[in-house]
Design an enzyme around this catalytic site. Sequence first.
Site, short mmCIF file in Angstrom:
data_model
loop_
_atom_site.label_atom_id
_atom_site.label_comp_id
_atom_site.label_asym_id
_atom_site.label_seq_id
_atom_site.Cartn_x
_atom_site.Cartn_y
_atom_site.Cartn_z
N TYR A 196 -4.34 3.99 6.33
CA TYR A 196 -4.76 2.97 7.31
C TYR A 196 -6.10 3.36 7.93
O TYR A 196 -6.95 2.50 8.18
CB TYR A 196 -3.72 2.83 8.42
CG TYR A 196 -2.47 2.10 7.98
CD1 TYR A 196 -2.36 0.72 8.13
CD2 TYR A 196 -1.41 2.79 7.41
CE1 TYR A 196 -1.22 0.05 7.73
CE2 TYR A 196 -0.26 2.13 7.01
CZ TYR A 196 -0.17 0.76 7.16
OH TYR A 196 0.95 0.09 6.75
N LYS B 19 0.85 -1.19 0.00
CA LYS B 19 0.00 0.00 0.00
C LYS B 19 0.88 1.23 0.00
O LYS B 19 2.02 1.14 0.47
CB LYS B 19 -0.95 0.02 1.21
CG LYS B 19 -0.31 -0.22 2.58
CD LYS B 19 0.87 0.58 3.06
CE LYS B 19 0.76 2.05 3.25
NZ LYS B 19 2.03 2.70 3.68
#
Length: 423
Positions: free
Chosen positions: A255, A170
């Site tokens: 996140y 990510k």
Amino acid sequence: MPQDLSPSDRRAGRRTFLKYAGGIAAGMAPLVVAQAQGQASGGPARVDFPPDHAQSEAPEKMPEPSLPPSERIGYAVVGLGRLTVGRLLPALAKCKYSRLTALVSGDRAKAQKLAQQYGLSEQSIYDYRSFDRIADNPDVQVVYIVLPNSMHAEFTIRAARAGKHVLCEKPMANSVAECRQMIEACQQARKKLMIAYRSQYEPLARSLLKMARENRLGQLKEFISANSQNMGDPGQWRLKKALAGGGPLPDVGIYCINAARFLSGEEPVEVLGSMRNNPADPRFKEVEESVQFTLRFPSGFSATCSSGYNSHKSQFLRLQGTLGWAELDPGYAYEGNRLRYGLLENGREVIHEPSIAASDQFMLEIDHMSQCVRQDRQPHTPGEEGLQDQRIIEAIYASAQAGRVIRLDTPGNTRGPEPQQEP
Ligand code: NAD
């Protein structure tokens, strides 16, 4: 019994125990019986022991058997930076279904050191130019991309063209357009694409997800979260817009976005962002210093989040429902995450802190990818999951610049089946 095993694996395990029990009944010495049926059915061989505790004791739990190394899914890791050296290579060494088979780096001396440490040959080392030769290496089934964000799209597309599945760190890429190209390249090559959202495989976060799904907190109303850290070296790639795509938002704020989505099971329809730029600080000449944002979801649930590169490390999330609250603080750490929740019980607020066995979330995430490859399943966090976070990131930046709420279309389902982890 683990859920990861196929019905035939489970039957094989049961057969082993019966075989053992039969041996005891026939007066055999209490030897451990290793069985081959598991291998014959495509599953790992297991060793079972007879119960040796009284019924009043909890049964001893044996770990699930690992596949023999030659049968594990082989990974080439591209980019030998901090995450790879500190977390991923050690995690791969602990995996049950996965193994390291190649390294890709611009620094041959570093790759040689790591190859020696992890038992790889010189032939297993590639550089960025010779990477495409990986197509000829049958020991590599998955390419794990751990490079600066701007390089994710290029290496995903090259890996798919080389006939390899892709696990990509990510944030998935630096733009929605790149995310779409990555999905298309993997679809065209008929290869799997998974984004490495480790939190979705982390046992405490999964326990919180279960509580939310079972409505133990009542109707979910609010998610409050911060993911911030204080950056040092102004020369690092994370502070260069072309390489990182942005500042704290795509790096650590992602996140919070992803957790709000997977814990609620909803997708945001409105986004409001605000951003602090501070070009007088040499660290923030190209990227923002911090971003605050609110996401509104169709049920009335909202997420209020902050991500920054200017304050001491803080990594918490808190979920508030009509009947209780739960928090992970820290919640996004590599290890040492902590779950607490509060509920009204018999007219009194009671705070619980359950103890849940820690497990390496990187290992769980990598083994999930391997199980998807072995069983031809869609990963739980495929490219579509990364694309949706990138759409939200772009909407937050657009909102901060325009100073108004941005509306978002909701995508279809962005996740594959739940990971089948050992409890
Ligand atoms: P890092 O700076 O420690 O490593 C990056 C690697 O890329 C280095 O080996 C470097 O040599 C190589 N590289 C190749 N071209 C480069 C270039 N032009 N500029 C700079 N480096 C270049 O970074 P990292 O912390 O390992 O992060 C790598 C990726 O992993 C990023 O996408 C990051 O977002 C992601 N990440 C994820 C987690 C997680 O918890 N899932 C944690 C850290 C990093």
